[in-house]
Design an enzyme around this catalytic site. Structure first.
Site, PDB file in Angstrom:
ATOM      1  N   GLU A  36      -4.670   3.326  -8.077  1.00  0.00           N
ATOM      2  CA  GLU A  36      -5.439   2.812  -6.939  1.00  0.00           C
ATOM      3  C   GLU A  36      -6.938   2.974  -7.159  1.00  0.00           C
ATOM      4  OE1 GLU A  36      -4.543   0.969  -4.588  1.00  0.00           O
ATOM      5  OE2 GLU A  36      -2.408   1.073  -4.948  1.00  0.00           O
ATOM      6  N   TYR A 124      -9.133   2.745   2.374  1.00  0.00           N
ATOM      7  CA  TYR A 124      -8.154   1.934   1.649  1.00  0.00           C
ATOM      8  C   TYR A 124      -7.278   2.813   0.746  1.00  0.00           C
ATOM      9  CZ  TYR A 124      -5.850  -0.545  -1.943  1.00  0.00           C
ATOM     10  OH  TYR A 124      -4.856  -0.934  -2.790  1.00  0.00           O
ATOM     11  N   ASP A 142      -7.658  -4.456   2.321  1.00  0.00           N
ATOM     12  CA  ASP A 142      -8.554  -4.717   1.188  1.00  0.00           C
ATOM     13  C   ASP A 142      -8.951  -6.192   1.254  1.00  0.00           C
ATOM     14  OD1 ASP A 142      -6.370  -6.149   0.306  1.00  0.00           O
ATOM     15  OD2 ASP A 142      -6.504  -5.420  -1.758  1.00  0.00           O
TER      16      ASP A 142
END
Ligand code: SF4
Length: 325
Positions: A36, A124, A142
């Site tokens: 991520e 996020y 996102d």
């Protein structure tokens, strides 16, 4: 909000069509966190290479915490946005701290709020890791999800709050990690900024913007600023360039490289000019005039393979080497 019927259609599509990515084949929260953070500003195809390298060099949060930050920067070399690597190192050290000292006893925390408290973790990433690695029912937002939401609801400029409300309301509570990834996958492969395949889209039935997807969201013109620099590459008698570690804040913080000047007047114009390097970052174009200095017995060279360099500095040194000693 997407209806239950649309949720099922999107999850079924994701089950059948998702790209095979290695971080989707693991339950290891650390490996998922690394993916991520890498994918925040790196394309999937490039992110793959760096993810494999990072997982190999730092297979656990403890292994990163026990390494100097320079080793993390070296492994991150080429991935860009090096502040991510520095914050990741700080994160690993905080996780390893004892609970009474503000840490997590060496275990990556599992909730959105705890993840959000770590260095380099924004809303996020906290939502992505909490939902994908730990199954917590929190919705990610996102750029891909914002675009899908804008088209589904035919809103040209949805505010961050509107997008979050839509994402929260659409979340599939039983499969939150798959759900978040399915929405992002849809935006990355079917409902992309300039191309959309409405005929094969699993949520076409509910889409208010499918008549003219290009209008949603309103395209923004990227502001590209130009930065001009002048690099002077000096060599030691052993042929190694003289490299300096940059300060821990600012551009290419903590990486190594030759001296850069921001004004042409600072460069001795009798030096050999090697050429100009153009380098594109997401919002910035950098042009560097490269000059070479003759080797000096007083200069101390650095073996460039032992320190972390930015891609720009790699290009600068390569050009200088073609003209220098
Ligand atoms: S129907 Fe078309 S515009 Fe709407 S979400 Fe699907 S791909 Fe995007």
């Amino acid at each position: 909000m997407l209806s239950e019927e649309n949720q099922q259609a999107l999850l079924a599509w994701y089950d059948d069509h998702q790209r095979e990515l290695p971080w989707r084949q693991t339950n290891d929260p650390w490996a998922i966190l690394l993916s991520e953070i890498l994918l925040q500003q790196t394309q999937v195809s490039r992110g793959l290479v760096f993810w494999e390298r990072m997982v190999e060099v730092f297979p656990t949060v403890a292994s990163m915490a026990a390494s100097p930050v320079d080793a993390v920067l070296k492994a991150w070399e080429g991935a860009g946005y090096y502040s991510r690597a520095r914050r990741l190192h700080a994160l690993s050290q905080q996780v390893m701290l004892a609970k009474e000292k503000g840490g997590f006893d060496g275990r990556l925390p599992s909730t959105y709020d705890e993840l959000l408290s770590l260095p380099g973790i924004g809303p996020y990433t906290a939502a992505a890791v909490a939902s994908i690695a730990f199954g917590q029912a929190v919705a990610c937002v996102d750029g891909n999800i914002r675009r899908v939401m804008a088209r589904q609801t035919a809103q040209p400029e949805p505010t961050p709050k509107q997008v979050q409300t839509w994402a929260d309301g659409s979340l599939h509570a039983q499969r939150p990690g798959d759900w978040n990834q399915a929405l992002m996958e849809l935006g990355a492969t079917v409902c992309t900024p300039r191309r959309w395949s409405c005929k094969t889209c699993p949520v076409q039935a509910s889409c208010a913007g499918e008549v003219s997807p290009a209008k949603y969201p309103t395209p923004k013109k990227p502001r590209i600023e130009l930065l001009r620099l002048w690099a002077v590459v000096e060599y030691a008698l052993d042929g190694h360039p003289v490299l300096h570690q940059r300060p821990m804040s600012g551009m290419f913080a903590g990486l190594w490289g030759p001296v850069y000047h921001t004004e042409a007047e600072k460069v001795d114009q009798t030096l050999l000019k090697c050429g100009v390097i153009a380098h594109q970052l997401s919002h910035r174009r950098i042009e560097v005039e490269v000059y070479c200095k003759q080797p000096s017995e007083f200069a101390i060279g650095t073996n460039r393979t032992e320190v972390a360099l930015s891609s720009l500095d790699e290009k600068v040194l390569h050009l200088a080497a073609q003209h220098g000693p």
